[in-house]
Scaffold this motif. Structure first.
Motif, PDB file in Angstrom:
ATOM      1  N   ILE A  89      41.278  37.789 -64.371  1.00 24.13           N
ATOM      2  CA  ILE A  89      39.865  37.879 -64.757  1.00 24.13           C
ATOM      3  C   ILE A  89      39.006  37.038 -63.817  1.00 24.13           C
ATOM      4  CG2 ILE A  89      38.191  37.263 -66.554  1.00 24.13           C
ATOM      5  CD1 ILE A  89      40.295  38.039 -68.622  1.00 24.13           C
ATOM      6  N   ARG A  90      39.460  35.849 -63.507  1.00 22.97           N
ATOM      7  CA  ARG A  90      38.706  34.987 -62.586  1.00 22.97           C
ATOM      8  C   ARG A  90      38.616  35.634 -61.201  1.00 22.97           C
ATOM      9  NH1 ARG A  90      41.750  29.435 -64.571  1.00 22.97           N
ATOM     10  NH2 ARG A  90      40.446  29.066 -66.433  1.00 22.97           N
ATOM     11  N   HIS A  91      39.715  36.302 -60.789  1.00 22.85           N
ATOM     12  CA  HIS A  91      39.709  36.988 -59.490  1.00 22.85           C
ATOM     13  C   HIS A  91      38.685  38.111 -59.493  1.00 22.85           C
ATOM     14  CE1 HIS A  91      41.154  38.197 -55.621  1.00 22.85           C
ATOM     15  NE2 HIS A  91      41.621  39.364 -56.051  1.00 22.85           N
ATOM     16  N   TYR A  92      38.608  38.862 -60.580  1.00 27.28           N
ATOM     17  CA  TYR A  92      37.616  39.939 -60.682  1.00 27.28           C
ATOM     18  C   TYR A  92      36.195  39.380 -60.631  1.00 27.28           C
ATOM     19  CZ  TYR A  92      41.380  43.124 -62.115  1.00 27.28           C
ATOM     20  OH  TYR A  92      42.511  43.901 -62.166  1.00 27.28           O
ATOM     21  N   HIS A  93      36.006  38.223 -61.217  1.00 28.05           N
ATOM     22  CA  HIS A  93      34.680  37.572 -61.144  1.00 28.05           C
ATOM     23  C   HIS A  93      34.339  37.251 -59.692  1.00 28.05           C
ATOM     24  CE1 HIS A  93      33.859  37.429 -65.345  1.00 28.05           C
ATOM     25  NE2 HIS A  93      34.721  36.468 -65.660  1.00 28.05           N
ATOM     26  N   ARG A  94      35.308  36.675 -58.972  1.00 24.61           N
ATOM     27  CA  ARG A  94      35.053  36.289 -57.580  1.00 24.61           C
ATOM     28  C   ARG A  94      34.725  37.500 -56.711  1.00 24.61           C
ATOM     29  NH1 ARG A  94      39.336  32.591 -58.660  1.00 24.61           N
ATOM     30  NH2 ARG A  94      40.868  34.070 -57.805  1.00 24.61           N
ATOM     31  N   LEU A  95      35.345  38.638 -57.003  1.00 26.79           N
ATOM     32  CA  LEU A  95      35.103  39.856 -56.223  1.00 26.79           C
ATOM     33  C   LEU A  95      33.851  40.594 -56.657  1.00 26.79           C
ATOM     34  CD1 LEU A  95      38.736  41.328 -56.023  1.00 26.79           C
ATOM     35  CD2 LEU A  95      37.494  40.070 -54.238  1.00 26.79           C
ATOM     36  N   GLY A 102      31.995  39.743 -74.582  1.00 28.18           N
ATOM     37  CA  GLY A 102      31.739  40.686 -75.658  1.00 28.18           C
ATOM     38  C   GLY A 102      32.449  42.004 -75.429  1.00 28.18           C
ATOM     39  N   VAL A 103      32.112  42.988 -76.253  1.00 27.09           N
ATOM     40  CA  VAL A 103      32.753  44.290 -76.200  1.00 27.09           C
ATOM     41  C   VAL A 103      32.565  44.955 -74.842  1.00 27.09           C
ATOM     42  CG1 VAL A 103      32.710  46.634 -77.146  1.00 27.09           C
ATOM     43  CG2 VAL A 103      32.622  44.664 -78.685  1.00 27.09           C
ATOM     44  N   GLN A 104      31.366  44.877 -74.274  1.00 25.98           N
ATOM     45  CA  GLN A 104      31.112  45.508 -72.981  1.00 25.98           C
ATOM     46  C   GLN A 104      31.970  44.889 -71.871  1.00 25.98           C
ATOM     47  OE1 GLN A 104      29.359  48.259 -72.435  1.00 25.98           O
ATOM     48  NE2 GLN A 104      29.088  48.322 -74.672  1.00 25.98           N
ATOM     49  N   ASP A 105      32.187  43.591 -71.976  1.00 23.17           N
ATOM     50  CA  ASP A 105      33.067  42.931 -70.999  1.00 23.17           C
ATOM     51  C   ASP A 105      34.502  43.446 -71.136  1.00 23.17           C
ATOM     52  OD1 ASP A 105      31.071  41.095 -69.943  1.00 23.17           O
ATOM     53  OD2 ASP A 105      31.201  40.086 -71.880  1.00 23.17           O
ATOM     54  N   LEU A 106      34.940  43.613 -72.388  1.00 26.76           N
ATOM     55  CA  LEU A 106      36.283  44.131 -72.634  1.00 26.76           C
ATOM     56  C   LEU A 106      36.421  45.546 -72.083  1.00 26.76           C
ATOM     57  CD1 LEU A 106      39.094  44.016 -73.918  1.00 26.76           C
ATOM     58  CD2 LEU A 106      38.038  44.757 -76.089  1.00 26.76           C
TER      59      LEU A 106
END
Length: 249
Positions: free
Chosen positions: A19-25, A42-46
């Motif tokens: 998840i942190r990697h996806y944030h960085r990208l 939230g739900v949209q993040d999921l």
């Protein structure tokens, strides 16, 4: 409902680091934070995370996920390219499984050249090494013919040449050369391309010749090279005599 990073990761079947990697990208937006500084998903993040995971499961490179995930015009082309790459990967894996089965069936060394599992016991260390090099210099048809040559050679001369010391005497060298010559001559008859292998080269003629010379000098001792050279001369002479006897050009 709000989830922490760890809870979101567990729910989506992935890891916090992913998840942190996806944030960085930039593939997954940073969520709002709680009063204590912790992220709150939230739900949209999921849903976004699950969509990303679905594309990853399909084998989509992360560098292309952004465009594909938004349904851009390039999505069909990207999926077709991915399908082609997956097909090639599956073919490589199937070939690897077939090779492993052959290695186990023939009790061959794991690093035996592909296709030579059944004759691995006949190959010296030098022979196996030179065949590995040949796989980069010649096409598949040539390698198939080379395997047939090894299969047809039932003489133990390979072992005798392999055991030949650098200071082998003249008589021994000549005797081995005379034993090897008919085998080489027959190969030249059965596989005419050996006299002019250009059509079967994977590399340029110069690269092939130089690599071959470097390899044999490194892999065989002086006596072995002498035997191979003498046998080659004798084989070509025997071939010439046979052709003249048959009235061939």
């Amino acid at each position: 409902m709000a989830w922490s990073t760890r809870e979101l990761a567990e729910l989506a079947g992935t890891t916090v680091n992913t998840i942190r990697h996806y944030h960085r990208l930039g593939l997954l937006d940073e969520p709002e934070r709680r009063y204590n500084g912790y992220k709150e998903y939230g739900v949209q993040d999921l849903v976004r995370l699950l969509r990303l995971r679905r594309l990853v499961e399909l084998g989509m490179p992360l560098s292309q996920i952004g465009e594909v995930g938004t349904g851009g015009d390039s999505t069909p082309d990207a999926l077709r390219q991915l399908d082609t790459e997956l097909a090639a990967r599956i073919e490589r894996l199937q070939r690897a499984r077939s090779d492993i089965a052959a290695i186990l069936r023939d009790s061959a060394p794991a690093d035996v050249p592909a296709g030579f599992e059944s004759v691995a016991a006949r190959l010296s260390e030098a022979d196996s090494s030179i065949i590995h090099i040949y796989t980069q210099l010649y096409d598949e048809d040539a390698m198939t013919d080379l395997r047939h040559m090894v299969e047809a050679d039932t003489d133990s001369i390979g072992d005798d040449i392999d055991a030949l010391p650098p200071d082998a005497d003249e008589e021994t060298r000549q005797r081995l050369a005379e034993r090897l010559a008919p085998i080489l001559a027959q190969n030249l008859i059965d596989y005419p391309w050996l006299s002019d292998p250009v059509a079967h080269l994977s590399k340029t003629e110069h690269v092939t010749q130089q690599t071959f010379i470097d390899a044999v000098i490194e892999l065989y001792n002086t006596a072995q090279l002498d035997v191979l050279h003498r046998a080659s001369i004798l084989a070509h002479e025997q071939l010439r005599i046979a052709r003249e006897a048959n009235g061939d050009d």
